[in-house]
Motif scaffolding. Structure first.
Motif: not given
Ligand code: OSB
Ligand code: MG
Length: 369
Positions: A302-306, A340-342
Motif C-alpha cells: 500500500n505504501l508503494a501504491l500510495a 517511508g516507502v519500501p
C-alpha cells in the motif's frame, strides 16, 4: 515466466493493540489470511485482506477457502508458465472474489519482482520516498474516550484523522473532535450505515470542514450518493462501492463521488488499483489508499501504491504500532506524519516465518493435480 509449484494458505491470529469498532462490528483479534507461493523462480507472499465474516463486503474467509482451492488456484496451475500480469485474465472467468484474486496476483508479483531485483515502487513508477498517512479511529463507548484516543494519535504525529461514524454516533463526536483539533485534517467513514433519508441529518457535518465523508450508503447505491453530492457541501468519497475500474467510471459519470478510496484488494489487485489511479488522475479526481488493517505485507504494498503521484490525499496506512504489538514483517514507523516507502525487491519486506508459524491457526497446501 513463472511456474507455480505450491500455494500455501495460512490464517493467522493477530491481536489488535486496541479494539476496532465500525458500524458493522468490533474486531479485537484479527484473522489475517496470507498466501505464500513457491515457483521455479523463488517464492513470494501476498495478503488477502478478506475479513472473517461477510460484513464489510460479501467476501469472507470460509468462502475464500473454497474459491481458492476449487476455482482460482487450479486455474493458475492449469495455465502453464505465467507472468503476474496474466493472473487477472486467467482468473477472469470466475466472477467476483476480487480480494482472493488480489492475494494470488500479489504473491506472484512479489516473486516476479524479486527475481528481477526490482521494487514494486519502481515497477509501478511511484515517485515519493515517503507518503503522508492518516489513522482510522474506531467508534468508542463515549465521546470523551474518542477525544482522548484522537489526542494520542495527534501526539504521535498523525496530521489526518478518520472517524468511524454510525447513526447515534456522528454529529456530536465530530463536533467534539473538531473543537479539540481545529487544524487536523479530519474525515469520517460510515461503512454504509445510512440511507438517503438521512441526508438532512448528515448535512449537519458541513460546518466541520471535513476533508471528505466516506461511503454513507449501500455499496450499490450510486444514485443515493449522487443525491448526497447535490445536497451536502462536504466532499463525498466512495469505498465499498468501488469494486473495479467500471464501478469507478460509473460513480464518476453519475457524479456520485468527488474522491475515490482505492483499496487494492477490493478492486481485484494492485495492477487494477493502478488502473483506477490512472483513470482518476486523468480526470483530476483525487484518490487515496484505503486500508484493511493489513499486516506488514499488505502495508508495504500500500505504501508503494500510495507513492504514485495521483494519491493526493493521506492514506489509511498507519504505523505498525497502531495495529500490532508484533507484526509478521519489520515494523513501519511514522516520521513527521509520513511513512517511508519500501525500496527492496518485490514488496520489500521480509516475512518472519517463525513468528508466522507461531500464530498460524490454519494452514493448507495446494499443489498441481
Ligand atoms: O472502511 O476503511 C474501511 C478496516 C476494515 C474494513 C473497512 C475499513 C477499515 C478501516 C481501517 O478503516 C483502515 C486501516 O487499515 O488503517
Ligand atoms: Mg471505508
Amino acid at each position: 515466466m513463472l511456474t507455480p509449484q505450491l500455494f500455501e494458505l495460512r490464517k493467522l491470529k493477530m491481536p489488535l493493540v486496541r479494539p476496532f469498532r465500525t458500524s458493522f462490528g468490533t474486531e479485537t483479534v484479527r484473522d489475517v489470511m496470507v498466501v505464500r507461493v513457491v515457483t521455479d523462480h523463488g517464492e513470494g507472499w501476498g495478503e488477502s485482506a478478506i475479513e472473517s465474516d461477510p460484513l464489510y463486503l460479501s467476501e469472507f474467509h470460509d468462502a475464500a477457502d473454497h474459491v481458492f482451492s476449487d476455482h482460482l488456484i487450479p486455474r493458475l496451475f492449469a495455465s502453464g508458465p505465467l507472468r503476474a500480469e496474466d493472473v487477472a485474465g486467467i482468473l477472469e472467468p470466475v466472477k467476483g472474489h476480487r480480494m482472493a484474486k488480489s492475494a494470488l496476483e500479489m504473491a506472484l508479483l512479489d516473486v516476479q519482482l524479486r527475481a528481477e531485483r526490482r521494487s514494486f515502487q519502481q515497477y509501478i513508477g511511484g515517485t515519493r520516498t515517503a507518503v503522508l498517512v492518516g489513522v482510522s479511529v474506531g467508534i468508542t463507548d463515549t465521546i470523551d474516550e474518542l477525544v482522548d484516543v484522537v489526542a494520542g494519535y495527534v501526539a504521535d504525529g498523525y496530521q489526518r484523522i478518520k472517524l468511524k461514524i454510525e447513526p447515534g454516533f456522528d454529529i456530536e463526536p465530530v463536533r467534539r473532535v473538531r473543537e479539540a483539533n481545529p487544524d487536523v485534517m479530519l474525515q469520517v467513514d460510515a461503512n454504509t450505515a445510512y440511507s438517503v433519508a438521512d441526508i438532512d441529518h448528515l448535512a449537519q457535518l458541513d460546518p466541520f470542514d471535513l476533508l471528505l465523508i466516506e461511503q454513507l450508503f449501500g455499496e450499490d447505491d450510486f444514485l443515493g450518493h449522487a443525491e448526497l453530492v447535490k445536497r451536502i457541501s462536504t466532499p463525498v468519497c466512495l469505498d465499498e462501492a468501488i469494486r473495479s475500474l467500471d464501478h469507478t467510471k460509473t460513480a464518476l459519470a453519475l457524479n456520485a463521488a468527488h474522491i475515490i478510496n482505492i483499496k487494492p484488494a477490493r478492486v481485484g489487485g494492485y495492477l487494477a488499483a493502478v488502473k483506477v489511479h490512472d483513470f482518476c488522475a486523468g480526470l483530476g479526481v483525487p484518490v487515496w489508499c484505503g486500508g484493511m488493517l493489513e499486516s506488514g505485507i499488505g502495508r508495504a504494498a500500500n505504501l508503494a501504491l500510495a507513492s504514485l503521484s495521483g494519491f493526493t490525499l493521506p492514506g489509511d496506512i498507519s504505523a505498525t504500532k497502531r495495529y500490532w504489538s508484533r507484526d509478521i514483517t519489520e515494523p513501519f514507523e511514522l516520521v513527521d506524519g509520513r511513512i517511508g516507502v519500501p525500496t527492496g525487491p518485490g514488496f520489500g519486506v521480509t516475512v518472519d516465518t517463525a513468528f508466522v508459524e507461531e500464530i498460524t491457526f490454519e494452514r493448507r497446501e495446494l499443489r498441481p493435480a
